[in-house]
Design an enzyme around this catalytic site. Structure first.
Site, PDB file in Angstrom:
ATOM      1  N   SER A 191      22.404  26.317  73.502  1.00  0.00           N
ATOM      2  CA  SER A 191      22.722  25.610  74.747  1.00  0.00           C
ATOM      3  C   SER A 191      23.029  24.134  74.517  1.00  0.00           C
ATOM      4  O   SER A 191      23.671  23.502  75.352  1.00  0.00           O
ATOM      5  CB  SER A 191      21.571  25.752  75.735  1.00  0.00           C
ATOM      6  OG  SER A 191      20.370  25.293  75.154  1.00  0.00           O
ATOM      7  N   ASP A 436      13.732  19.555  82.608  1.00  0.00           N
ATOM      8  CA  ASP A 436      14.542  19.757  81.410  1.00  0.00           C
ATOM      9  C   ASP A 436      14.618  18.440  80.638  1.00  0.00           C
ATOM     10  O   ASP A 436      15.375  17.540  80.992  1.00  0.00           O
ATOM     11  CB  ASP A 436      15.941  20.235  81.797  1.00  0.00           C
ATOM     12  CG  ASP A 436      16.823  20.498  80.574  1.00  0.00           C
ATOM     13  OD1 ASP A 436      16.379  20.193  79.442  1.00  0.00           O
ATOM     14  OD2 ASP A 436      17.948  21.005  80.747  1.00  0.00           O
ATOM     15  N   HIS A 439      18.009  19.116  77.202  1.00  0.00           N
ATOM     16  CA  HIS A 439      19.468  18.962  77.317  1.00  0.00           C
ATOM     17  C   HIS A 439      19.795  17.575  77.859  1.00  0.00           C
ATOM     18  O   HIS A 439      18.902  16.802  78.176  1.00  0.00           O
ATOM     19  CB  HIS A 439      20.017  20.057  78.241  1.00  0.00           C
ATOM     20  CG  HIS A 439      19.707  21.430  77.749  1.00  0.00           C
ATOM     21  ND1 HIS A 439      18.601  22.126  78.159  1.00  0.00           N
ATOM     22  CD2 HIS A 439      20.328  22.203  76.842  1.00  0.00           C
ATOM     23  CE1 HIS A 439      18.557  23.290  77.532  1.00  0.00           C
ATOM     24  NE2 HIS A 439      19.593  23.355  76.713  1.00  0.00           N
TER      25      HIS A 439
END
Ligand SMILES: *[C@@H]1O[C@H](CO)[C@@H](O)[C@H](O)[C@H]1NC(C)=O
Ligand SMILES: *[C@@H]1O[C@H](CO)[C@@H](O)[C@H](O)[C@H]1NC(C)=O
Ligand SMILES: *[C@@H]1O[C@H](CO)[C@@H](O)[C@H](O)[C@H]1NC(C)=O
Ligand SMILES: *[C@@H]1O[C@H](CO)[C@@H](O)[C@H](O)[C@H]1NC(C)=O
Ligand SMILES: *[C@@H]1O[C@H](CO)[C@@H](O)[C@H](O)[C@H]1NC(C)=O
Ligand SMILES: *[C@@H]1O[C@H](CO)[C@@H](O)[C@H](O)[C@H]1NC(C)=O
Ligand SMILES: *[C@@H]1O[C@H](CO)[C@@H](O)[C@H](O)[C@H]1NC(C)=O
Length: 464
Positions: A191, A436, A439
């Site tokens: 990702s 998160d 990322h």
């Protein structure tokens, strides 16, 4: 404590929906009894990609205090005992990563891979200029990276990477498209490779709206085309480079990883490509089982299973080497230039994905706040050594190999960007996971990776 919620950052679901789905696991009492584990231990076992959690517990193991000013993620360590922490430690784990493997590099002079302008050493400085795209001008930002829309205050956008010895040029979409005219580019990885890919598509879409752009973050294979320059950029998903199959055991999000079998899902895409950016590593941070010649040889994060336990850096060395050797032996890949994008860190504080870890810093960390003894830095070193090795310092190389393998070293720069993650600012209706802190927001500091890439391409293309 009869049930617990695990955030499978990468649970195994079909149809590409595995990412970010909330995975609920009933913790059966037999597990609790037979293993006698705390919640924290279970979270570790079923592993989210919680690097800083790992780091935290590693600190507990080594008794090392965080450097002054280091984010106080260490608060959690008080809850972890030696017995509970299933973590790499030199005396627990059969680890060939440093001893035997690196002795295979007769020439360890890594200055050979540093460009005359070392764009990878520098600092973040304040910047007033707006990013070249926004949520309004790039329709391909996945909802889980649209931090602005979901309320993140924009201060994190106004920083720029300043290499010590030179300037990193701003990304220029037209210039980039010109350099890559008629070429095909692929990002291979997880990702975070997708994050990098999305950044490039957004940057380039300011020059031309591409065909097949897709903001759905669950798509693992994408092929975006820019007609006016006949440029194609692909996203090719792989968690491990090698074959990694989810375990059938419904309770686990573990994988069976075959260290000696390359995953041909990505290598079969290589012929015809011009540029490749490979990256990866975060999926190893879970309980995984390792195979060689179809025989179980050990595992990661599996203490108590009567198996040889390997460290994540060791396993990453193995698979990176396998990946680079597969690229090197690819037929019809003569023109392929491969970049290895170095490992990046997460910035969870006081926990991880699953237990309230957060990242609400509003400015980059400074260099003194960064931990260079952590595993991320070691993984970066290993990746760098493997790039050097494939370039031919094992004695079998030729001049051409020097050109074919390149290093995109973003580790240190990104270690400083604790402020650049989505944190809690994403669409909670579409995605249900914790904060998160792994990322990167789009736009955001990840765009700098493409500026580095562009500068490298300028040089590479002038060599053709
Ligand atoms: C480490 O490397 C040595 C020498 O190559 C080998 O004999 C040993 O089995 C390896 N250990 C592990 C755990 O891989
Ligand atoms: C490493 O490279 C530097 C710069 O090219 C050189 O001065 C030095 O002698 C080299 N060291 C070794 C051990 O090769
Ligand atoms: C590109 O190559 C030139 C000439 O070799 C060199 O001066 C420059 O520093 C290089 N830049 C990068 C980013 O590699
Ligand atoms: C786009 O970002 C701006 C801030 O740059 C924000 O105010 C706005 O709500 C966002 N709009 C959409 C549709 O995402
Ligand atoms: C576009 O590029 C591909 C290679 O990526 C090439 O095969 C094709 O002929 C090109 N098309 C045009 C119209 O130039
Ligand atoms: C651990 O594995 C070894 C070798 O496979 C075996 O001899 C031993 O009985 C096992 N011990 C336990 C506690 O399962
Ligand atoms: C970050 O969050 C923590 C916990 O909610 C809070 O104590 C702290 O003040 C916050 N920091 C900033 C800069 O918002």
């Amino acid at each position: 404590m009869a049930s617990a919620v695990f955030l499978g950052y990468a649970p195994r679901f079909q149809n590409g929906t595995e990412l970010f789905l909330l995975l609920r696991k009933k913790v059966t009492s037999f597990l609790l009894l037979s293993l006698g584990l705390s919640t924290i231990f279970l979270l570790l076992i079923w592993g989210t990609s919680s690097d800083s959690f790992i780091f935290t517990a590693k600190q507990a193991l080594s008794h090392s205090a965080p450097p002054p000013g280091y984010p106080k993620i260490a608060d959690l360590t008080s809850q972890i005992t030696y017995d509970e922490a299933v973590l790499p430690s030199t005396n627990l784990i059969a680890d060939n990563s440093t001893a035997t493997v690196s002795s295979q590099f007769p020439n360890k002079n890594s200055s050979s891979i540093i460009d005359p302008c070392d764009m990878y050493t520098g600092k973040w400085v304040r910047e007033t200029r707006e990013p070249i795209y926004s949520n309004l001008t790039c329709p391909f930002i996945p909802e889980n990276k649209k931090c602005q829309k979901h309320g993140k205050s924009p201060g994190y956008l106004y920083w720029r990477w300043k290499p010590d010895g030179c300037d990193l040029p701003w990304f220029e979409p037209d210039r980039f498209l010109n350099i890559v005219r008629g070429k095909t580019f692929a990002f291979v990885g997880d990702s975070l490779a997708r994050n990098h890919f999305d950044s490039l598509v957004c940057l380039l879409s300011q020059a031309e709206v591409p065909i097949n752009g897709d903001p759905n973050p669950f798509r693992k294979f994408l092929k975006v085309h820019f007609p006016s320059s006949n440029f194609t950029v692909m996203m090719i998903w792989t968690e491990f480079y090698v074959l990694g199959m989810p375990r059938s055991n419904a309770l686990s999000t573990s994988f069976d990883i075959h260290l000696d079998k390359i995953n041909t899902a990505w290598t079969s895409q290589l012929p015809g490509l011009d540029y490749l950016v490979i990256s990866g590593g975060h999926w190893f941070y879970r309980k995984n089982y390792l195979y060689e010649s179809d025989k179980l040889i050990g595992c990661i994060f599996c203490r108590g299973e009567n198996l040889t336990e390997y460290s994540v850096p060791y396993v990453i060395r193995r698979v990176v080497r396998k990946a680079l050797e597969s690229i090197q032996s690819c037929q019809n890949c003569d023109k392929l230039i491969t970049f290895l994008r170095s490992h990046t860190t997460s910035h969870f504080e006081k926990g991880s994905w699953s237990n309230g870890g957060y990242c609400n810093r509003t400015e980059p960390l400074n260099e003194r706040e960064i931990d260079f003894d952590g595993q991320e830095w070691e993984i970066r070193r290993i990746q760098m050594e493997e790039i050097e090795r494939i370039k031919g310092f094992d004695g079998v190389g030729d001049a051409n190999r020097m050109k074919r393998y390149k290093w995109l070293d973003v580790t240190k720069a990104m270690m400083m960007r604790a402020d650049g993650h989505p944190g809690k600012y994403y669409n909670k209706e579409l995605f249900r996971f914790g904060n998160d802190c792994l990322h990167w927001c789009l736009p955001g500091p990840v765009d700098m990776w493409n500026e580095m890439l562009m500068l490298n391409l300028i040089n590479t293309s002038s060599l053709d």
